[in-house]
Design a protein around this motif. Structure first.
Motif, short mmCIF file in Angstrom:
data_model
loop_
_atom_site.label_atom_id
_atom_site.label_comp_id
_atom_site.label_asym_id
_atom_site.label_seq_id
_atom_site.Cartn_x
_atom_site.Cartn_y
_atom_site.Cartn_z
N ALA A 58 0.03 8.86 7.89
CA ALA A 58 -0.90 8.68 6.77
C ALA A 58 -0.56 7.44 5.96
O ALA A 58 -1.45 6.69 5.54
CB ALA A 58 -0.88 9.93 5.89
N CYS A 59 0.74 7.21 5.75
CA CYS A 59 1.17 6.03 4.97
C CYS A 59 0.90 4.72 5.73
O CYS A 59 0.44 3.74 5.13
CB CYS A 59 2.66 6.12 4.65
N GLU A 60 1.19 4.70 7.02
CA GLU A 60 0.93 3.49 7.81
C GLU A 60 -0.57 3.18 7.80
O GLU A 60 -0.99 2.03 7.63
CB GLU A 60 1.38 3.68 9.27
N HIS A 61 -1.38 4.23 7.98
CA HIS A 61 -2.83 4.06 8.00
C HIS A 61 -3.37 3.65 6.64
O HIS A 61 -4.24 2.78 6.54
CB HIS A 61 -3.50 5.37 8.47
N THR A 78 4.33 1.28 -1.84
CA THR A 78 4.93 2.62 -1.70
C THR A 78 4.62 3.19 -0.31
O THR A 78 5.46 3.88 0.27
CB THR A 78 4.45 3.60 -2.80
N ASP A 79 3.46 2.90 0.23
CA ASP A 79 3.13 3.33 1.60
C ASP A 79 4.15 2.81 2.59
O ASP A 79 4.60 3.54 3.48
CB ASP A 79 1.75 2.78 2.01
N ARG A 80 4.48 1.52 2.47
CA ARG A 80 5.43 0.91 3.41
C ARG A 80 6.79 1.59 3.34
O ARG A 80 7.39 1.92 4.36
CB ARG A 80 5.65 -0.58 3.10
N ASP A 81 7.28 1.77 2.12
CA ASP A 81 8.61 2.37 1.95
C ASP A 81 8.62 3.82 2.41
O ASP A 81 9.57 4.27 3.06
CB ASP A 81 9.04 2.29 0.47
N VAL A 83 10.74 9.72 -2.72
CA VAL A 83 9.84 8.63 -2.32
C VAL A 83 8.43 9.17 -2.09
O VAL A 83 7.43 8.56 -2.50
CB VAL A 83 10.38 7.90 -1.08
N CYS A 84 8.34 10.32 -1.43
CA CYS A 84 7.03 10.93 -1.18
C CYS A 84 6.32 11.26 -2.49
O CYS A 84 5.10 11.10 -2.61
CB CYS A 84 7.19 12.22 -0.36
N LYS A 110 1.92 10.10 -6.12
CA LYS A 110 1.46 9.77 -7.47
C LYS A 110 0.63 8.48 -7.46
O LYS A 110 -0.44 8.40 -8.07
CB LYS A 110 2.67 9.61 -8.39
N GLU A 111 1.14 7.47 -6.74
CA GLU A 111 0.44 6.19 -6.65
C GLU A 111 -0.88 6.34 -5.90
O GLU A 111 -1.94 5.91 -6.38
CB GLU A 111 1.33 5.14 -5.96
N CYS A 112 -0.85 6.94 -4.73
CA CYS A 112 -2.06 7.09 -3.91
C CYS A 112 -3.09 7.99 -4.60
O CYS A 112 -4.30 7.78 -4.45
CB CYS A 112 -1.72 7.68 -2.54
N GLY A 113 -2.59 8.99 -5.31
CA GLY A 113 -3.48 9.94 -5.97
C GLY A 113 -4.37 9.30 -7.03
O GLY A 113 -5.38 9.87 -7.44
N GLN A 114 -4.00 8.09 -7.49
CA GLN A 114 -4.79 7.40 -8.52
C GLN A 114 -6.01 6.69 -7.94
O GLN A 114 -6.86 6.21 -8.69
CB GLN A 114 -3.91 6.33 -9.21
#
Lengths: 112, 112, 112, 112
Positions: free
Chosen positions: D19-22, D42-45, D74-75, D80-84
């Motif tokens: 999901a993060c890579e995508h 944050t996705d990359r990390d 990290v998740c 939190k970041e993606c949820g925005q």
């Protein structure tokens, strides 16, 4: 390329990665570890490339097909090595490698 | 955090990763591989986390310090395990792990 | 294969990996990030494969040459993309990619 | 630790990694990429650490719990970041991160 086929190859890579990581660990717990040295070696390499190839496909990389072509070769070598040993972890790893190789061949558009 | 310190920790991680990968491979070529099983195990784990921690630091990740804190512990365990074996590859790996652990402790701002 | 040549290719891969990770991060901080999207994409892929190829070479993998052959192609694509942008991080990344590609071509025994 | 719980956490890590890579890749294709810069970071990390933590668990590493403890943090930051952001890829990534964080907290034996 359909998403279905893409997801199928990623899944095969991730199953194969887990099988290889587990097989290497289980080989280290066998009585005759020396006999398993080459199996541990191919397991390590196959796992490393399964993880990186799955990462590339997950981000829809333009290099996915080429990475799959390389991985198919490594999976076939690992399946051959693991297939020589009768322990469950080796047989299961050989099966996962064979499946991953087939999926990667299709992704790469290259016949075995 | 100065760039100099950052570069120094990345370099220590990459030296340690290479030493661990090499040590695991060399252990597999020893006569008594069984005796080296735990060394191969810690080498594998330490290498995996050295590579990922170096990647995070190279991209100036906000999680660099926390990753270094984890890696310091793993490096110390690997140094302890490798330090018990007299082969050159184990002794060199123990030295690289000890140096990496110290750099990571400083990055993490955590005293050993 | 001489150890010197081996070490030289690993070093080029690790320099390239760091340059790509840093370039992607720096691109994300540019005013016109959209213009840098393809650069970030190739940086990510090149970094991923630099790390895994360096891991394989560090453990003297039988698949090192094939992994280097793939990486050479990716490095050349990344050098081409980064070379189009005048920022320092892109120019430095292009230089690191070009050097890594050359080292990998030699390792793979394949002429560009 | 039951194998069932172990498998469940690995699966959550691998779903989260994908999901993060995508999400990072999809963010690079958005009209306003600049707005997505922190999400890509944050996705990359998160992806990098999901892959390495899954590798450790797959080989039954003694460092699995500590790696899960780091990954949980990290998740949570990535969720939190993606949820925005309202895009599907961000929302799906936030969901995968939240699930992975919960699984990792249980593996680590640490309450959120």
């Amino acid at each position: 390329m359909s998403i279905q086929r893409f997801a199928s190859c990623i899944e095969a890579c991730l199953d194969c990665a887990q099988a290889c990581e587990h097989c290497a660990e289980a080989c280290l717990g066998e009585d005759d570890v020396k006999k398993m040295a080459d199996c541990i070696r191919t397991d390590r390499d196959c796992a490393t490339l399964c993880w990186s190839t799955a990462a590339l496909m997950s981000r829809d990389s333009q290099f996915s097909a080429k990475a799959c072509e390389l991985l198919a070769e490594v999976c076939e070598a690992c399946a051959k090595e693991c297939g020589q040993h009768e322990m469950d972890h080796c047989q299961q790893c050989a099966t996962a490698c064979t499946k991953c190789a087939a999926e990667c061949r299709e992704m790469a558009g290259v016949k075995a």
